[in-house]
Design a protein around this motif. Sequence first.
Motif, PDB file in Angstrom:
ATOM      1  N   HIS A  91      -2.830   4.169  -4.503  1.00  0.00           N
ATOM      2  CA  HIS A  91      -1.728   3.589  -5.279  1.00  0.00           C
ATOM      3  C   HIS A  91      -1.198   2.362  -4.555  1.00  0.00           C
ATOM      4  O   HIS A  91      -0.797   2.439  -3.395  1.00  0.00           O
ATOM      5  CB  HIS A  91      -0.601   4.608  -5.469  1.00  0.00           C
ATOM      6  CG  HIS A  91       0.423   4.196  -6.481  1.00  0.00           C
ATOM      7  ND1 HIS A  91       1.462   3.343  -6.186  1.00  0.00           N
ATOM      8  CD2 HIS A  91       0.563   4.513  -7.797  1.00  0.00           C
ATOM      9  CE1 HIS A  91       2.201   3.167  -7.269  1.00  0.00           C
ATOM     10  NE2 HIS A  91       1.680   3.849  -8.252  1.00  0.00           N
ATOM     11  N   ALA A  92      -1.217   1.222  -5.219  1.00  0.00           N
ATOM     12  CA  ALA A  92      -0.723  -0.027  -4.624  1.00  0.00           C
ATOM     13  C   ALA A  92       0.121  -0.773  -5.649  1.00  0.00           C
ATOM     14  O   ALA A  92      -0.049  -0.613  -6.854  1.00  0.00           O
ATOM     15  CB  ALA A  92      -1.894  -0.896  -4.167  1.00  0.00           C
ATOM     16  N   TRP A 151      -7.668  -2.725   3.869  1.00  0.00           N
ATOM     17  CA  TRP A 151      -7.979  -1.911   2.699  1.00  0.00           C
ATOM     18  C   TRP A 151      -6.782  -1.015   2.368  1.00  0.00           C
ATOM     19  O   TRP A 151      -5.906  -0.783   3.205  1.00  0.00           O
ATOM     20  CB  TRP A 151      -9.217  -1.053   2.944  1.00  0.00           C
ATOM     21  CG  TRP A 151     -10.516  -1.817   2.878  1.00  0.00           C
ATOM     22  CD1 TRP A 151     -10.813  -2.980   3.508  1.00  0.00           C
ATOM     23  CD2 TRP A 151     -11.689  -1.453   2.144  1.00  0.00           C
ATOM     24  NE1 TRP A 151     -12.097  -3.383   3.226  1.00  0.00           N
ATOM     25  CE2 TRP A 151     -12.658  -2.455   2.396  1.00  0.00           C
ATOM     26  CE3 TRP A 151     -12.029  -0.373   1.330  1.00  0.00           C
ATOM     27  CZ2 TRP A 151     -13.934  -2.421   1.836  1.00  0.00           C
ATOM     28  CZ3 TRP A 151     -13.298  -0.331   0.773  1.00  0.00           C
ATOM     29  CH2 TRP A 151     -14.240  -1.341   1.013  1.00  0.00           C
ATOM     30  N   HIS A 152      -6.773  -0.509   1.135  1.00  0.00           N
ATOM     31  CA  HIS A 152      -5.698   0.361   0.672  1.00  0.00           C
ATOM     32  C   HIS A 152      -6.157   1.816   0.740  1.00  0.00           C
ATOM     33  O   HIS A 152      -7.281   2.136   0.370  1.00  0.00           O
ATOM     34  CB  HIS A 152      -5.290  -0.009  -0.754  1.00  0.00           C
ATOM     35  CG  HIS A 152      -4.844  -1.434  -0.894  1.00  0.00           C
ATOM     36  ND1 HIS A 152      -5.727  -2.496  -0.898  1.00  0.00           N
ATOM     37  CD2 HIS A 152      -3.611  -1.979  -1.009  1.00  0.00           C
ATOM     38  CE1 HIS A 152      -5.060  -3.628  -1.013  1.00  0.00           C
ATOM     39  NE2 HIS A 152      -3.775  -3.337  -1.077  1.00  0.00           N
ATOM     40  N   ASP A 166       0.857  -1.179   0.000  1.00  0.00           N
ATOM     41  CA  ASP A 166       0.000   0.000   0.000  1.00  0.00           C
ATOM     42  C   ASP A 166       0.894   1.230   0.000  1.00  0.00           C
ATOM     43  O   ASP A 166       1.481   1.586   1.021  1.00  0.00           O
ATOM     44  CB  ASP A 166      -0.912  -0.003   1.229  1.00  0.00           C
ATOM     45  CG  ASP A 166      -1.899   1.163   1.215  1.00  0.00           C
ATOM     46  OD1 ASP A 166      -1.887   1.939   0.238  1.00  0.00           O
ATOM     47  OD2 ASP A 166      -2.684   1.291   2.167  1.00  0.00           O
ATOM     48  N   ASN A 167       0.994   1.876  -1.143  1.00  0.00           N
ATOM     49  CA  ASN A 167       1.857   3.044  -1.268  1.00  0.00           C
ATOM     50  C   ASN A 167       1.233   4.302  -0.669  1.00  0.00           C
ATOM     51  O   ASN A 167       1.848   5.376  -0.742  1.00  0.00           O
ATOM     52  CB  ASN A 167       2.213   3.268  -2.740  1.00  0.00           C
ATOM     53  CG  ASN A 167       2.989   2.097  -3.310  1.00  0.00           C
ATOM     54  OD1 ASN A 167       3.926   1.600  -2.702  1.00  0.00           O
ATOM     55  ND2 ASN A 167       2.584   1.626  -4.482  1.00  0.00           N
ATOM     56  N   THR A 220      -4.284  -8.323  -0.660  1.00  0.00           N
ATOM     57  CA  THR A 220      -4.045  -7.191   0.220  1.00  0.00           C
ATOM     58  C   THR A 220      -2.619  -7.199   0.743  1.00  0.00           C
ATOM     59  O   THR A 220      -1.864  -8.152   0.521  1.00  0.00           O
ATOM     60  CB  THR A 220      -5.042  -7.220   1.395  1.00  0.00           C
ATOM     61  OG1 THR A 220      -4.766  -6.135   2.294  1.00  0.00           O
ATOM     62  CG2 THR A 220      -4.951  -8.526   2.155  1.00  0.00           C
ATOM     63  N   HIS A 221      -2.267  -6.135   1.449  1.00  0.00           N
ATOM     64  CA  HIS A 221      -0.922  -5.988   1.995  1.00  0.00           C
ATOM     65  C   HIS A 221      -0.779  -6.633   3.368  1.00  0.00           C
ATOM     66  O   HIS A 221       0.329  -6.685   3.913  1.00  0.00           O
ATOM     67  CB  HIS A 221      -0.565  -4.497   2.090  1.00  0.00           C
ATOM     68  CG  HIS A 221      -1.553  -3.687   2.870  1.00  0.00           C
ATOM     69  ND1 HIS A 221      -1.385  -3.375   4.198  1.00  0.00           N
ATOM     70  CD2 HIS A 221      -2.747  -3.151   2.497  1.00  0.00           C
ATOM     71  CE1 HIS A 221      -2.420  -2.659   4.608  1.00  0.00           C
ATOM     72  NE2 HIS A 221      -3.260  -2.514   3.599  1.00  0.00           N
ATOM     73  N   THR A 222      -1.861  -7.132   3.933  1.00  0.00           N
ATOM     74  CA  THR A 222      -1.805  -7.744   5.263  1.00  0.00           C
ATOM     75  C   THR A 222      -1.848  -9.266   5.219  1.00  0.00           C
ATOM     76  O   THR A 222      -1.796  -9.899   6.268  1.00  0.00           O
ATOM     77  CB  THR A 222      -2.968  -7.234   6.135  1.00  0.00           C
ATOM     78  OG1 THR A 222      -4.210  -7.629   5.538  1.00  0.00           O
ATOM     79  CG2 THR A 222      -2.917  -5.725   6.282  1.00  0.00           C
TER      80      THR A 222
END
Length: 206
Positions: free
Chosen positions: A198-199, A102-103, A90-91, A150-152
Motif C-alpha cells: 500500500h503506497a 522499493w515499497h 510507503d504505508n 518512490t518514497h526515497t
Amino acid sequence: MHICNAIPLAVLLLAASPLALAASTTDLSVKGTITPSACAPLISGGGTIDFGKMAAKDLQAEQYTSLPGQSLQLSVRCEAPTFFTLTTVDNRAGSSANHAFWHGLGLTAEGEKLGGAAFHLYAPVADGVAVRTITSVDGGMTWLPTSLLTHTMLTAIARGNQLVPIAVRDFDAQIRLYTHIAPADSLTLTDEVPVDGHATVQVTYL
C-alpha cells in the motif's frame, strides 16, 4: 489563536520581572507557502492491482519470484502551470525485502518480509507534449534522468534532455509496477498470507 493568546502573557511577564527576563529572549517564526494553484493526482482503476491467489509451490525456493508486470495510468491536473514534484509514502514502510526504494508488501505472521514493489513512470506527457521524468535524492539540489517513482526520491518533469523541472498544468504517465515475492525458503507459508502492499502518491509544490 494560540500565538495571539501567548503574546499578552509575555507582555505581562516582562512588565512584572524586567530584570529577570531582560537578557533572556527567544524568537518565534511563523512560516508557510501559499500556492497560486492546486494540483490533484488521480490513478486509474482506483489505484488497485490484485494478483489474486498464488500457490506457494509456484514460488521459487531460493530466488525472488517476479509477478506479472502491471500498469495503471497516473494523471495530475493543476489549476494553472505549477512547479511540483511527485513522491510516494510507503504505508508498509520497513517491509520491503528488496531495495530500500522499493515499497513493502507487508509481513508474514512470523514477521518475515514478503517482498517488494517498484513503480516506474513511462510515456510521460505534459500539456500535450512528450517530456521526461527526472529524480532527486537531495531535495531538489541536483537531478538525474530516471523513471522511478518512490518514497526515497523526488520526481519532477523536464523537457528534452534538460535536467531542470518545468511548470506543468496537465501531466499523464503510465505507472508500471514491478513486483517480487521473496524466496519461498525464507518465508513461512503454512497458512494463507495476504500480499499487502500500500503506497500513497503525493504532489509537493516546488
